[in-house]
Design an enzyme around this catalytic site. Structure first.
Site, short mmCIF file in Angstrom:
data_model
loop_
_atom_site.label_atom_id
_atom_site.label_comp_id
_atom_site.label_asym_id
_atom_site.label_seq_id
_atom_site.Cartn_x
_atom_site.Cartn_y
_atom_site.Cartn_z
N ASN A 133 41.03 72.95 40.00
CA ASN A 133 40.38 73.59 41.17
C ASN A 133 41.34 74.54 41.88
O ASN A 133 40.95 75.65 42.29
CB ASN A 133 39.90 72.51 42.15
CG ASN A 133 38.63 71.83 41.70
OD1 ASN A 133 37.83 72.41 40.98
ND2 ASN A 133 38.45 70.58 42.12
N ASP A 158 33.74 72.90 38.48
CA ASP A 158 32.34 72.46 38.30
C ASP A 158 31.90 72.59 36.84
O ASP A 158 31.17 71.74 36.33
CB ASP A 158 31.41 73.29 39.19
CG ASP A 158 31.54 72.92 40.66
OD1 ASP A 158 32.18 71.89 40.96
OD2 ASP A 158 31.00 73.65 41.51
N ASP A 166 38.92 59.07 34.40
CA ASP A 166 39.33 60.04 35.43
C ASP A 166 39.87 61.27 34.70
O ASP A 166 40.76 61.17 33.85
CB ASP A 166 40.41 59.41 36.30
CG ASP A 166 40.59 60.14 37.62
OD1 ASP A 166 40.13 61.30 37.71
OD2 ASP A 166 41.19 59.56 38.54
N GLU A 184 36.07 63.26 40.40
CA GLU A 184 36.29 63.38 38.96
C GLU A 184 36.33 62.01 38.29
O GLU A 184 36.85 61.85 37.21
CB GLU A 184 37.60 64.13 38.68
CG GLU A 184 38.86 63.44 39.13
CD GLU A 184 39.29 63.76 40.56
OE1 GLU A 184 40.47 63.59 40.87
OE2 GLU A 184 38.43 64.18 41.37
#
Length: 316
Positions: free
Chosen positions: A204, A213, A196, A239
């Site tokens: 973000n 991204d 993770d 993720e």
């Protein structure tokens, strides 16, 4: 019609009377429009009687073969070879007919018999048909190859995560269950890595989804480069990632995961000030495991890494 020709024609019909029952007979008016015909003609062409009405000779025979006929200067019967149009004649190997034209007072008469080709013509025709068949076969083969490639491409798209180019969750689960069965059948080691990206939501929030991204895509590329044939790296969530290490015991899986963790910490992204780190949990298949228990234990190992401060590898 035969009686009409015989009674009106001053020419030597005895030349072909012995086989006249197999000949095509046609009668045209002075404008070369069909006025009458026999059953042999009907059996030769694709047309029905109603369709023949008002057809001209040019509707039946090819223009190139009609150029051989000099209608104006016919003073006795004239012998020529005529070719039916391909869309008119019923499918036959040869469309050419030996034809006799008669110019009588009330119009023209035609007697025709299918031309029997020489052996060389037959071989040439068959050769031409074989070439056409070979060309069509090659064309069909090329289309089949394109179709197969398109099918394979669609299958790849259905099992691939578009952003990272890794396998998606559905493909991961299918492959995961197969590898578990294979490992148990052949008594092989099998390890599962769950990972993770740490604090990915902050990336973000602080730098925008396009930056997030780019991070995901870069990590996907890293896993593709570090994954052996037979192993499988997948993106199973936003993720969240998994790596199936086929034939790999726990100790080697730890070394692999630690190498990935260090490479992730060395990744650099323009405009992202904070470093990128990853937490990873590892476990090895046990005899009583099924897909669910194996996956849950890897997930627990991942949370163990998170609870110990992240940016680390833990195992169970």
């Amino acid at each position: 019609m035969l009686e009409d020709i015989y009674s009106k024609c001053p020419y030597p019909l005895d030349l072909f009377l012995d086989k006249l029952s197999s000949y095509i007979l046609l009668n045209f008016d002075m404008d070369l429009t069909i006025r009458g015909f026999n059953k042999e003609f009907l059996e030769t062409v694709k047309l029905v009687e109603a369709e023949i009405k008002d057809k001209s000779i040019a509707d039946i025979f090819s223009s190139s073969s009609l150029q051989r006929v000099d209608f104006d200067s016919i003073k006795s019967y004239q012998r020529v070879k005529l070719c039916f149009k391909e869309d008119v004649i019923i499918d036959k190997l040869y469309h050419q007919y030996n034809s006799y034209f008669f110019n009588l007072e009330d119009g023209y008469y035609l007697i025709a018999e299918e031309s029997t080709p020489e052996q060389g013509e037959i071989i040439e025709k068959i050769s031409r048909l074989n070439n056409e068949l070979a060309n069509k076969t090659r064309e069909l083969s090329r289309k089949n190859v394109k179709l197969e490639k398109a099918k394979q491409r669609i299958e790849e798209l259905l099992k691939t995560d578009k952003l990272t180019a890794l396998s998606n969750r559905r493909h991961f689960m299918d492959y995961f269950e197969k590898m578990i069965a294979n490992a148990k059948r052949h008594s092989l080691p099998l390890s599962l890595v769950m990972s993770d990206l740490d604090h990915f939501k902050k990336i973000n929030d602080n730098y925008g989804h396009s930056a997030g991204d780019r991070v995901l895509a870069a990590f996907g590329q890293l896993l593709l480069e570090e994954t052996r044939q037979g192993d499988l790296a997948s993106r199973i969530g936003g993720e969240e990632f998994t790596i199936i290490l086929n034939g790999t015991p726990l100790k080697e899986a730890k070394n692999y995961a630690e190498r990935i963790r260090k490479k992730v910490s060395n990744l650099e992204f323009e405009a992202i000030e904070a470093g990128i780190t990853i937490s990873m949990g590892i476990t090895e298949l046990k005899p009583k495991d099924d897909a669910e228990s194996f996956l849950k234990r890897a997930d627990k190992a991942l949370y163990k890494a998170k609870n110990k401060g992240r940016n680390r590898v833990e195992s169970l």
